[in-house]
Every structure is written in C-alpha cells, then in structure tokens.
Write an enzyme that holds these catalytic residues in place. Structure first.
Site, PDB file in Angstrom:
ATOM      1  N   THR A 216       0.808  -1.220   0.000  1.00  0.00           N
ATOM      2  CA  THR A 216       0.000   0.000   0.000  1.00  0.00           C
ATOM      3  C   THR A 216       0.843   1.273   0.000  1.00  0.00           C
ATOM      4  O   THR A 216       1.981   1.253   0.451  1.00  0.00           O
ATOM      5  CB  THR A 216      -0.837  -0.056   1.295  1.00  0.00           C
ATOM      6  OG1 THR A 216      -1.675  -1.183   1.203  1.00  0.00           O
ATOM      7  CG2 THR A 216      -1.640   1.170   1.549  1.00  0.00           C
ATOM      8  N   ARG A 244     -12.691  -9.184  -2.012  1.00  0.00           N
ATOM      9  CA  ARG A 244     -12.154  -8.904  -0.660  1.00  0.00           C
ATOM     10  C   ARG A 244     -11.797  -7.409  -0.572  1.00  0.00           C
ATOM     11  O   ARG A 244     -11.195  -6.827  -1.463  1.00  0.00           O
ATOM     12  CB  ARG A 244     -10.907  -9.753  -0.421  1.00  0.00           C
ATOM     13  CG  ARG A 244     -10.191  -9.490   0.909  1.00  0.00           C
ATOM     14  CD  ARG A 244      -9.060  -8.486   0.765  1.00  0.00           C
ATOM     15  NE  ARG A 244      -8.245  -8.380   1.977  1.00  0.00           N
ATOM     16  CZ  ARG A 244      -7.301  -7.467   2.129  1.00  0.00           C
ATOM     17  NH1 ARG A 244      -7.053  -6.583   1.195  1.00  0.00           N
ATOM     18  NH2 ARG A 244      -6.592  -7.427   3.237  1.00  0.00           N
ATOM     19  N   GLY A 246      -9.887  -4.625   2.025  1.00  0.00           N
ATOM     20  CA  GLY A 246      -9.001  -4.581   3.192  1.00  0.00           C
ATOM     21  C   GLY A 246      -9.271  -3.392   4.087  1.00  0.00           C
ATOM     22  O   GLY A 246     -10.377  -2.834   4.120  1.00  0.00           O
ATOM     23  N   ASP A 247      -8.254  -2.998   4.808  1.00  0.00           N
ATOM     24  CA  ASP A 247      -8.377  -1.905   5.780  1.00  0.00           C
ATOM     25  C   ASP A 247      -8.239  -0.528   5.153  1.00  0.00           C
ATOM     26  O   ASP A 247      -8.676   0.467   5.734  1.00  0.00           O
ATOM     27  CB  ASP A 247      -7.290  -2.041   6.858  1.00  0.00           C
ATOM     28  CG  ASP A 247      -5.893  -1.983   6.237  1.00  0.00           C
ATOM     29  OD1 ASP A 247      -5.660  -2.715   5.252  1.00  0.00           O
ATOM     30  OD2 ASP A 247      -5.055  -1.197   6.700  1.00  0.00           O
ATOM     31  N   THR A 267      -0.171   0.164   6.610  1.00  0.00           N
ATOM     32  CA  THR A 267       0.093  -0.846   5.589  1.00  0.00           C
ATOM     33  C   THR A 267       0.379  -2.181   6.277  1.00  0.00           C
ATOM     34  O   THR A 267       0.952  -2.203   7.361  1.00  0.00           O
ATOM     35  CB  THR A 267       1.291  -0.463   4.687  1.00  0.00           C
ATOM     36  OG1 THR A 267       1.672  -1.607   3.916  1.00  0.00           O
ATOM     37  CG2 THR A 267       2.496   0.009   5.489  1.00  0.00           C
ATOM     38  N   GLY A 268      -0.029  -3.249   5.640  1.00  0.00           N
ATOM     39  CA  GLY A 268       0.179  -4.578   6.233  1.00  0.00           C
ATOM     40  C   GLY A 268      -1.048  -5.426   5.975  1.00  0.00           C
ATOM     41  O   GLY A 268      -1.849  -5.111   5.088  1.00  0.00           O
ATOM     42  N   GLY A 270      -4.432  -6.273   6.128  1.00  0.00           N
ATOM     43  CA  GLY A 270      -5.585  -5.453   6.467  1.00  0.00           C
ATOM     44  C   GLY A 270      -6.547  -6.066   7.468  1.00  0.00           C
ATOM     45  O   GLY A 270      -7.170  -5.359   8.263  1.00  0.00           O
TER      46      GLY A 270
HETATM   47  N1  ASP Z   1      -3.319  -3.133   4.030  1.00  0.00           N
HETATM   48  C1  ASP Z   1      -3.509  -3.533   2.672  1.00  0.00           C
HETATM   49  C2  ASP Z   1      -4.666  -4.491   2.595  1.00  0.00           C
HETATM   50  O1  ASP Z   1      -4.785  -5.333   3.456  1.00  0.00           O
HETATM   51  C3  ASP Z   1      -2.318  -4.170   2.069  1.00  0.00           C
HETATM   52  C4  ASP Z   1      -1.032  -3.462   2.261  1.00  0.00           C
HETATM   53  O2  ASP Z   1      -0.851  -2.651   3.120  1.00  0.00           O
HETATM   54  O3  ASP Z   1      -0.137  -3.712   1.499  1.00  0.00           O
HETATM   55  O4  ASP Z   1      -5.398  -4.415   1.655  1.00  0.00           O
END
Ligand code: ASP
Length: 350
Positions: A216, A244, A246-247, A267-268, A270
């Site tokens: 992200t 799907r 995410g966050d 980021t991470g 989600g």
């Molecule tokens: N947080 C994002 C998600 O879960 C992915 C990411 O941060 O790379 O969609």
C-alpha cells in the site's frame, strides 16, 4: 527513601527504559509518505530497484511539499498529491502496479480524511479509476457519503471528473509474475498436502512472499494552519479473493486523521488492522491516555497487531509535527520532510 518513593523511582526508570522501537521518531515534520511494508529483506533488493523506490518516495515528498508551500496549500491537497505520485508509479502496489487477485484482476481501495473536520471519503473494489485516492476525495466532498464501492463508486468517480482507464492500465509484469509464483506455491502445497490449518489461514490472507503480500501507499501531512490529513491507497493483498476489501478504505482501520490527536496511514495485513481498528486506536491512545504519537503507534504495531500475528507498519503525525513510522516487518518504504525542507527517505532501520 521510603518504599513508596523507591517504587516511584523504579516505575519511572522502567517507563523511561522501555524502548520505543518506533523508527524515525522525529519532530518538525510536515509531510510523511510510505510505499508499503511489503519490503524485500535487506541484501535481496537489487541496487537498481532500491534506487528507483527511493527516488519515487522522494518525488512524492517533493510534490506534497510543493503543495504545502503554495499560498493556499492544505494538508488535504498535499496528501492527495503525494499519494497520486505513488499511485502513478509502477513500483508500488496502488494504482499502476496494483496487486492481482487470485483471478488475475486489479481491485483497488483508497481513503482520505481531513483532521480539521473529520470528514472522510473512501472507495472500495474499484477497477477502472486511474487514481483511487481522488475518487475517495470526490466521495468525501461531493457524495454526502463516506464509503462507496464497485460500479457505483466508479460511476460517481467518473461523473466527478476522475480519469477512467482500461483495467489493463494497472497491470505490470512484475506483479503478474508474483501472482503466478504464489499460485504455483499454493498448488505445490496442496499437492503435497503440506497446507495445514495454519496454511489455510495464511492463504486466506493472500501470498506468502513479503513483497507480494503488502505494498500500500499513504501520506500524512500537517499544514501551516495546524490541520492534519491522511490518505491511503492500495491494490490490496496479492492472491486476495475476488471482492475482498481490506483496511485501506476503512476509516479508523487503515486511515485516520483528527487534529486533536494525529493523522495515520497504515500498511500490512488489512484483516489485522480492521480487527484492531488500528489507526483509530493510535489516535485514541493519544487522546484518552495521553501517549505520545511514537508510543501510541509503537503500541499498536509492535504489540497489539504483532501479538495477534499480523504484519504491519504505519506512518503517524501529530499536530505538533512529531512523526513516527514503526513497522514489524523487514522494513517500511518511507520518507518524511521537515519544516525546513529537508527530505529523508528510508527502507530499513537506518
Ligand atoms: N493493508 C492492505 C490491505 O490489506 C495491504 C497493504 O498494506 O499492502 O489491503
């Protein structure tokens, strides 16, 4: 010294000794950006790719800083501008270069929040909007809603003047290859029967390669009027299921901004951010418990989410310009610019 005084000294010593593993805990910051926590381990990132990533982060900082320095530049304009630069770069998992679903599609999410008013806008599951962050801003300012998804969000983005492109625009060979590699790994694990319960849980979260997993982009900014803003945009997790979300488009999970506390972009994985209401939790720790931005961000990333088993990184900025960028992954593609115009870009602990 009586025992109460001794205890007091001990408590103070422990609280000052407790390390804040938040990196880049610095002051006088006006803008910070990130390009995701899906960082290739140190030593495995090619010099050429590292140079290109650092240059792209620097370009995003420069663009956002120029907005902040312009006569009516706001933090909201600055975060949108910085994120657009990162969305347009094929190096990051947002806009061009977005991750693929297991069906080989690009489905993107984004959100933006104004710390002055707590107005927020977000889009989920968009597939043709060139810059999802600008669609999120249009939702915030023109729709009367906070979150719009799918076809309705795309139609609204188009009516609001956002550029619409063919879905092929988002495709990059590198992301496609990552998907193929992860699909092959999954097939092999299924063939050998090596996917246990844990493996199934991991697959539901997407790919196993860190670079394929997260990536992200985001920005947080503080303007000369003391207003904070945050923005986040993503292609989501490689190999995520069709539909799907995410966050990143969930206000309070992947993005949050309130002048009273801080601006956050995450980021991470989600799913962990959503369950922890991570971005808001950082703000709440500051507002209700009086923690500094560095302590609050560290608590959520390196304790809460880490203990739950999630991979995460955030950039956070308070209304005084204190900035923290903790991560519990190999690294975090990130950068910040201070009031005096000095730009810093980092990937690992450096
Ligand atoms: N947080 C994002 C998600 O879960 C992915 C990411 O941060 O790379 O969609």
């Amino acid at each position: 010294m009586n025992w109460i005084a001794v205890m007091g000294v001990l408590v103070m010593a422990v609280s000052t000794v407790r390390s804040v593993s938040a990196t880049d805990s610095v002051g006088d910051v006006v803008l910070a950006v990130h390009g995701g926590a899906g960082v290739t381990p140190k030593g495995k990132l090619s010099a050429e790719r590292e140079k290109a990533i650092r240059a792209a982060l620097d370009a995003a900082l420069k663009a956002g800083e120029a907005v902040l320095n312009s006569p009516d530049g706001t933090s909201l304009d600055a975060v949108e501008t910085a994120v657009r630069v990162l969305e347009d770069s094929p190096l990051f998992n947002a806009g061009k270069g977005a991750a693929f679903t297991r069906e080989g599609k690009n489905e993107m999410d984004a959100s933006i929040m104004d710390g002055r008013t707590r107005a927020a806008g977000a889009v989920g599951y968009v597939t043709t909007t060139k810059n999802p962050i600008s669609a999120a801003r249009a939702v915030m300012e023109k729709s009367g809603h906070v979150l719009m998804v799918g076809e309705g969000a795309e139609a609204f983005a188009s009516q609001s003047g956002c550029e619409i492109v063919d879905p092929k625009y988002f495709r990059t060979q590198r992301r496609w290859k990552l998907l193929q590699e992860e699909l092959a790994k999954e097939a092999e694990q299924q063939r050998t029967g090596s996917i246990g319960d844990d493996g199934v849980a991991k697959l539901a979260l997407g790919a196993q390669n860190p670079e394929a997993q997260c990536g992200t982009v985001g920005a947080v900014a503080l303007d000369r009027h003391g207003n904070l803003a945050a923005a986040t945009s993503t292609g989501g997790l490689t190999m995520k299921r069709h539909g799907r979300v995410g966050d990143s488009p969930i206000v309070g999970a992947g993005t949050f901004a309130d002048n009273k506390s801080c601006a956050v972009s995450g980021t991470g994985q989600g799913e962990y951010f959503i369950r922890a209401v991570a971005a808001y939790d950082i703000a709440a720790l500051m507002e209700y418990k009086g923690l500094s931005v560095a302590r609050a961000a560290d608590e959520v990333v390196n304790r809460k989410i880490k203990l739950a088993g999630g991979e995460a990184g955030v950039i956070a900025l308070d209304a005084k310009g204190n900035h923290a960028a903790p991560y519990n992954t190999n690294g975090l593609y990130r950068g910040y610019v201070t009031k005096d115009g000095k730009r810093h870009v980092a990937i690992y602990a450096e």
